[in-house]
Write a protein that holds these residues in place. Structure first.
Motif, PDB file in Angstrom:
ATOM      1  N   GLU A   1      -0.839  35.776 -52.202  1.00  0.00           N
ATOM      2  CA  GLU A   1      -2.083  35.824 -51.010  1.00  0.00           C
ATOM      3  C   GLU A   1      -2.059  34.543 -50.578  1.00  0.00           C
ATOM      4  N   ALA A   2      -2.368  33.725 -50.920  1.00  0.00           N
ATOM      5  CA  ALA A   2      -2.667  32.142 -50.500  1.00  0.00           C
ATOM      6  C   ALA A   2      -1.214  31.881 -49.971  1.00  0.00           C
ATOM      7  N   GLY A   3      -0.085  31.873 -50.132  1.00  0.00           N
ATOM      8  CA  GLY A   3       0.620  31.246 -49.351  1.00  0.00           C
ATOM      9  C   GLY A   3       1.517  30.179 -50.199  1.00  0.00           C
ATOM     10  N   VAL A   4       0.657  30.074 -51.597  1.00  0.00           N
ATOM     11  CA  VAL A   4       1.502  28.799 -52.701  1.00  0.00           C
ATOM     12  C   VAL A   4       3.199  29.248 -52.529  1.00  0.00           C
ATOM     13  N   HIS A   5       3.436  29.891 -52.545  1.00  0.00           N
ATOM     14  CA  HIS A   5       4.676  30.040 -52.523  1.00  0.00           C
ATOM     15  C   HIS A   5       6.011  30.030 -51.183  1.00  0.00           C
ATOM     16  N   PHE A   6       5.258  29.229 -50.001  1.00  0.00           N
ATOM     17  CA  PHE A   6       6.384  28.897 -48.392  1.00  0.00           C
ATOM     18  C   PHE A   6       5.497  27.256 -49.379  1.00  0.00           C
ATOM     19  N   GLY A   7       7.839  27.125 -48.931  1.00  0.00           N
ATOM     20  CA  GLY A   7       7.882  25.598 -48.959  1.00  0.00           C
ATOM     21  C   GLY A   7       8.573  24.659 -48.461  1.00  0.00           C
ATOM     22  N   HIS A   8       8.720  23.820 -47.780  1.00  0.00           N
ATOM     23  CA  HIS A   8       9.693  22.987 -46.659  1.00  0.00           C
ATOM     24  C   HIS A   8      10.746  23.738 -46.136  1.00  0.00           C
ATOM     25  N   LEU A   9      11.295  23.707 -45.288  1.00  0.00           N
ATOM     26  CA  LEU A   9      12.626  23.706 -44.656  1.00  0.00           C
ATOM     27  C   LEU A   9      14.032  23.118 -45.620  1.00  0.00           C
ATOM     28  N   THR A  10      14.823  24.233 -45.789  1.00  0.00           N
ATOM     29  CA  THR A  10      15.860  23.870 -46.761  1.00  0.00           C
ATOM     30  C   THR A  10      16.651  22.266 -46.320  1.00  0.00           C
ATOM     31  N   ARG A  11      16.461  21.542 -45.164  1.00  0.00           N
ATOM     32  CA  ARG A  11      17.046  20.005 -45.057  1.00  0.00           C
ATOM     33  C   ARG A  11      15.879  18.985 -45.394  1.00  0.00           C
ATOM     34  N   LYS A  12      15.006  19.995 -45.720  1.00  0.00           N
ATOM     35  CA  LYS A  12      13.841  18.525 -46.053  1.00  0.00           C
ATOM     36  C   LYS A  12      13.879  18.855 -47.594  1.00  0.00           C
ATOM     37  N   TRP A  13      14.506  19.316 -48.163  1.00  0.00           N
ATOM     38  CA  TRP A  13      14.342  19.113 -49.512  1.00  0.00           C
ATOM     39  C   TRP A  13      14.989  18.349 -50.445  1.00  0.00           C
ATOM     40  N   ASN A  14      13.782  18.603 -52.106  1.00  0.00           N
ATOM     41  CA  ASN A  14      14.795  17.102 -52.969  1.00  0.00           C
ATOM     42  C   ASN A  14      15.158  18.416 -53.303  1.00  0.00           C
ATOM     43  N   PRO A  15      16.731  17.442 -53.574  1.00  0.00           N
ATOM     44  CA  PRO A  15      17.804  18.390 -55.120  1.00  0.00           C
ATOM     45  C   PRO A  15      16.793  18.591 -56.042  1.00  0.00           C
ATOM     46  N   ASN A  16      15.752  18.028 -56.666  1.00  0.00           N
ATOM     47  CA  ASN A  16      15.565  17.817 -58.245  1.00  0.00           C
ATOM     48  C   ASN A  16      13.921  18.992 -58.498  1.00  0.00           C
ATOM     49  N   MET A  17      13.817  19.876 -57.237  1.00  0.00           N
ATOM     50  CA  MET A  17      12.715  19.651 -56.766  1.00  0.00           C
ATOM     51  C   MET A  17      13.782  22.045 -57.664  1.00  0.00           C
ATOM     52  N   ALA A  18      15.421  21.873 -57.544  1.00  0.00           N
ATOM     53  CA  ALA A  18      16.310  23.415 -57.863  1.00  0.00           C
ATOM     54  C   ALA A  18      15.859  24.019 -58.693  1.00  0.00           C
ATOM     55  N   PRO A  19      14.744  23.252 -60.045  1.00  0.00           N
ATOM     56  CA  PRO A  19      14.140  24.615 -61.034  1.00  0.00           C
ATOM     57  C   PRO A  19      13.110  25.112 -60.168  1.00  0.00           C
ATOM     58  N   TYR A  20      12.682  25.253 -59.949  1.00  0.00           N
ATOM     59  CA  TYR A  20      11.402  25.448 -59.013  1.00  0.00           C
ATOM     60  C   TYR A  20      11.214  26.470 -57.771  1.00  0.00           C
ATOM     61  N   ILE A  21      12.690  26.497 -57.273  1.00  0.00           N
ATOM     62  CA  ILE A  21      12.953  27.001 -56.327  1.00  0.00           C
ATOM     63  C   ILE A  21      13.070  28.367 -56.499  1.00  0.00           C
ATOM     64  N   TYR A  22      12.369  29.819 -55.796  1.00  0.00           N
ATOM     65  CA  TYR A  22      13.262  30.805 -56.294  1.00  0.00           C
ATOM     66  C   TYR A  22      14.161  31.267 -55.813  1.00  0.00           C
TER      67      TYR A  22
END
Length: 378
Positions: free
Chosen positions: A11-32
């Motif tokens: 409800e607080a929007g904690v799940h919203f990340g950044h645009l896919t083109r701006k991602w860091n590959p090391n964050m892959a384990p935490y992306i749903y």
């Protein structure tokens, strides 16, 4: 502390990340997943990582060390300032002063300058200055208050850093890494989680997301402070209870000497067979180990020793101030390097000196020494 649920984070929007083109590959384990060109953070992993971080923060707060909160982005600064001040912790919300940690002695001088201006105003010296000088002093005082007022009570390096947006606060991250200070952070999908010791994968741009994470974090810190307060009160009560008992033993009459049995003791012809209980022996060894851990000191009170370094020293047999005081700096260096390559840069040269003061109970002298040196290095 009430544990946060996944639904509340959603409800607080904690799940919203950044645009896919701006991602860091090391964050892959935490992306749903990815939806509409935006990465969605796995909130179940957020909850797990938050519990881990909160437990560590609670222990640091219970040990008496300060936790420095850092957030200079517009949507986070007011929330962080409010939450950190509620638990009486220092925070930086305006601008990260370069050398805040690595050149802490100079920062402390600036804070003392602010205190000296306040003394000038109290004793009347301020009124003897000219109008132009008073205006300059007032401007300097306002500038110092804006940038350093929130850390005026922080007389030594913090026990940990909590950062909102490690990309923006990259200088703070580098300084903390150099001094081996544990880093806790809200990490979005565009950040590198390898720079952080305890990460909380979450949206670090939305004010609602920052608010709910900061509430959980500061609640954990408050829990640690309450635990420390209760331990202190129990210790003082224990001392009060022990005092009258000594008086009672002095008032008791001396016991009458027991009658001595003059009968000769029988001589045992044969030595009885003794069987060794292996399981009981193992249990006794375990109890001894538990006793050793209970007698250990909080080594993080030594400047330059973080929670991980303290754990490594304890595992190496140096779990008290007295043992560290007698230890060789090279030996401690070997223990730290074997435990983790990230601690290879630590300089334990001054640790025996600090441990000696702590073992002798010279806390004021230790604090004064720590304030006068740079990061525990003379």
């Amino acid at each position: 502390m009430a544990k946060v649920e996944v639904k509340q984070l959603l409800e607080a929007g904690v799940h919203f990340g950044h645009l896919t083109r701006k991602w860091n590959p090391n964050m892959a384990p935490y992306i749903y997943m990815e939806r509409n060109g935006i990465h969605v953070i796995n909130l179940y992993k957020t909850v797990a990582k938050m519990d881990e971080a909160n437990e560590a923060l609670s222990k640091i707060a219970a040990s008496g060390r300060k936790i420095l909160f850092v957030a200079t982005k517009k949507q986070a600064k007011d929330i962080v300032a409010e939450k950190a001040s509620n638990v009486n912790m220092p925070y930086i919300t305006e601008r990260w002063p370069g050398g805040m940690l690595t050149n802490f002695v100079t920062i402390r001088k600036a804070v003392k300058k602010m205190a000296s201006i306040d003394r000038m105003k109290k004793d009347g010296t301020f009124n003897t200055l000219s109008k132009k000088e008073r205006l300059q002093v007032d401007r300097l005082r306002a500038k110092l208050e804006k940038n350093l007022g929130s850390i005026s009570e922080m007389t030594r390096l913090p026990g940990a850093l909590f950062i909102v947006d490690t990309m923006r606060e990259h200088i703070a991250v580098k300084e903390a890494q150099k001094l081996n200070i544990p880093i806790f952070a809200m990490v979005d999908t565009n950040s590198d989680p390898r720079d952080v010791d305890y990460l909380i994968p979450s949206n670090d741009d939305a004010s609602k997301s920052i608010d709910i994470i900061m509430t959980q974090v500061t609640d954990a810190v408050a829990e640690g402070l309450a635990e420390r307060k209760s331990e202190k009160s129990e210790a003082t009560e224990g001392k009060k209870e022990k005092a009258p008992k000594k008086k009672e033993t002095l008032d008791k009459p001396e016991p009458t000497p027991a009658k001595v049995d003059t009968k000769p003791t029988p001589v045992v012809d044969k030595v009885p067979n003794v069987t060794v209980d292996v399981e009981a022996t193992k249990e006794a060894v375990k109890e001894d180990k538990k006793a050793d851990s209970a007698d250990s000191d909080d080594l993080t009170k030594i400047e330059g020793v973080g929670p991980k370094a303290a754990e490594a020293l304890s595992n190496g047999g140096l779990n008290t101030f007295a043992k560290v005081a007698k230890a060789d700096a090279d030996k401690m260096k070997e223990i730290l390097t074997e435990a983790s390559s990230r601690m290879a840069h630590l300089d334990p040269t001054s640790w025996p000196k600090q441990a000696k003061m702590a073992a002798d109970g010279k806390w004021d002298e230790l604090k004064e020494w720590q304030d006068s040196v740079k990061g525990g290095v003379e």
